[in-house]
Design a protein around this motif. Structure first.
Motif, PDB file in Angstrom:
ATOM      1  N   ARG A 143       0.804  -1.232   0.000  1.00 20.15           N
ATOM      2  CA  ARG A 143       0.000   0.000   0.000  1.00 20.15           C
ATOM      3  C   ARG A 143       0.829   1.271   0.000  1.00 20.15           C
ATOM      4  O   ARG A 143       0.388   2.294  -0.507  1.00 20.15           O
ATOM      5  N   PHE A 144       2.037   1.233   0.573  1.00 19.58           N
ATOM      6  CA  PHE A 144       2.862   2.443   0.585  1.00 19.58           C
ATOM      7  C   PHE A 144       3.676   2.585  -0.699  1.00 19.58           C
ATOM      8  O   PHE A 144       3.948   3.694  -1.147  1.00 19.58           O
ATOM      9  N   ASP A 145       4.058   1.449  -1.293  1.00 20.61           N
ATOM     10  CA  ASP A 145       4.829   1.502  -2.532  1.00 20.61           C
ATOM     11  C   ASP A 145       3.945   1.857  -3.725  1.00 20.61           C
ATOM     12  O   ASP A 145       4.384   2.564  -4.648  1.00 20.61           O
ATOM     13  N   TYR A 146       2.718   1.340  -3.724  1.00 21.43           N
ATOM     14  CA  TYR A 146       1.792   1.553  -4.841  1.00 21.43           C
ATOM     15  C   TYR A 146       0.417   1.971  -4.291  1.00 21.43           C
ATOM     16  O   TYR A 146      -0.483   1.168  -4.163  1.00 21.43           O
ATOM     17  N   PRO A 147       0.270   3.249  -3.957  1.00 23.00           N
ATOM     18  CA  PRO A 147      -1.002   3.690  -3.366  1.00 23.00           C
ATOM     19  C   PRO A 147      -2.204   3.520  -4.300  1.00 23.00           C
ATOM     20  O   PRO A 147      -3.328   3.360  -3.844  1.00 23.00           O
ATOM     21  N   GLN A 148      -1.976   3.517  -5.609  1.00 26.98           N
ATOM     22  CA  GLN A 148      -3.057   3.334  -6.573  1.00 26.98           C
ATOM     23  C   GLN A 148      -3.285   1.860  -6.894  1.00 26.98           C
ATOM     24  O   GLN A 148      -4.139   1.534  -7.706  1.00 26.98           O
ATOM     25  N   GLY A 149      -2.550   0.975  -6.260  1.00 24.28           N
ATOM     26  CA  GLY A 149      -2.625  -0.451  -6.556  1.00 24.28           C
ATOM     27  C   GLY A 149      -3.956  -1.092  -6.209  1.00 24.28           C
ATOM     28  O   GLY A 149      -4.333  -2.113  -6.788  1.00 24.28           O
ATOM     29  N   THR A 150      -4.672  -0.503  -5.270  1.00 20.60           N
ATOM     30  CA  THR A 150      -5.955  -1.070  -4.862  1.00 20.60           C
ATOM     31  C   THR A 150      -6.904  -1.215  -6.044  1.00 20.60           C
ATOM     32  O   THR A 150      -7.532  -2.254  -6.220  1.00 20.60           O
ATOM     33  N   LEU A 151      -6.971  -0.177  -6.847  1.00 19.00           N
ATOM     34  CA  LEU A 151      -7.844  -0.211  -8.021  1.00 19.00           C
ATOM     35  C   LEU A 151      -7.451  -1.340  -8.969  1.00 19.00           C
ATOM     36  O   LEU A 151      -8.312  -2.060  -9.468  1.00 19.00           O
TER      37      LEU A 151
END
Length: 181
Positions: A143-151
């Protein structure tokens, strides 16, 4: 007389089963199976076993009601016409009633199968590792490395569910077209 009483009792038991299973939310059934029945009767039922039990009971009840509805929807004139043509009850059922009932059953059964696939995501609430749980773990780990990863993770999960459910719809549509001819 005794057979009528036994059939009546059996019908009441099955009706109670159908009503109970169909009225209860699947999540409540999962909790009852995992925390209630397993603990009350000292069963060694893990979360996966509870999920399988609930989905089999729920899917069976829903499918049973769909089959009942399809059979009841066949007009009485179909039975009477088959008997007038000299068909036996078994021939009437297999050659006249069942083909018509299957056509009426198809849309609802495809809908039920996709609902079962989608409802399995509730298993995560009992701790079963399934696709939603894995997606959450991937999101938490990055979550900190790729904040847009959730989508993107949930987009892949959507595609996975779509890949499982869409062919069912295509197969049902193909059968409907074939039967329409």
């Amino acid at each position: 007389m005794a057979d009528d009483v036994a059939q009546s009792r059996g019908a009441r038991v099955m009706n109670t089963y159908l009503v109970f299973i169909r009225v209860m939310p699947q999540l409540a059934l999962l909790f009852i199976a995992f925390y209630g029945f397993a603990r009350a009767w000292n069963w060694n039922l893990d979360a996966t076993g509870a999920c399988v039990l609930v989905f089999v009971l729920w899917g069976g009840a829903e499918l049973g009601d769909l089959v009942r509805g399809a059979l009841v929807s066949i007009p009485a004139i179909q039975y009477e016409s088959a008997y007038m043509l000299g068909l036996t009850p078994w021939q009437t059922f297999t050659r006249v009633i069942l083909p018509q009932a299957l056509r009426r059953l198809l849309p609802g059964s495809v809908n039920l199968s996709t609902r079962i696939v989608k409802t399995t995501s509730l298993a995560v609430l009992l701790g079963v590792v399934e696709v939603i749980k894995v997606g959450q773990q991937i999101i938490d780990a990055h979550r900190f490395d790729y904040p847009q990863g959730t989508l993107w993770v949930y987009g892949v999960i959507f595609l996975m569910y779509f890949i499982v459910c869409w062919p069912l719809s295509l197969a049902a549509r193909a059968l409907e077209r074939r039967w329409a001819d």
